[in-house]
Design a protein around this motif. Structure first.
Motif: not given
Length: 96
Positions: A27-49
């Motif tokens: 379960f913790t692996d899935v939580v970490y994966m989702k957290r990393l996906e969210e961080q990657n999405l935020q980074r991608a939005k910042r790079v797009q800006g």
């Protein structure tokens, strides 16, 4: 030679499919994966800006360069002080 073969095997990591590997993941692996996906999405939005602002700056600089170039060509065309310039006649004085 054992470490070389391990390095070759670790060169490409297998992809994780959540549907197939659901039993292997904790379960913790899935939580970490989702957290990393969210961080990657935020980074991608910042790079797009950053990319948008860089494109705007490049456009503004290009307009500035084109403006300076056209102004220079226009101002050089107006200069007429060399049109009426006559070369002075060369006089050779002989020493007596």
């Amino acid at each position: 030679m054992g470490t070389d073969s391990q390095l070759e095997q670790n060169q490409s990591m297998p992809k994780v499919d959540l549907l197939k590997d659901a039993g292997k993941l904790k379960f913790t692996d899935v939580v970490y994966m989702k957290r990393l996906e969210e961080q990657n999405l935020q980074r991608a939005k910042r790079v797009q800006g950053y990319r948008k602002s860089n494109n705007r700056l490049a456009f503004a600089l290009a307009l500035g360069v084109i403006g300076i170039y056209t102004y220079t060509i226009y101002s050089v065309k107006q200069e007429k002080f060399l049109d009426d310039f006559e070369e002075p006649e060369k006089t050779i004085e002989k020493a007596a």
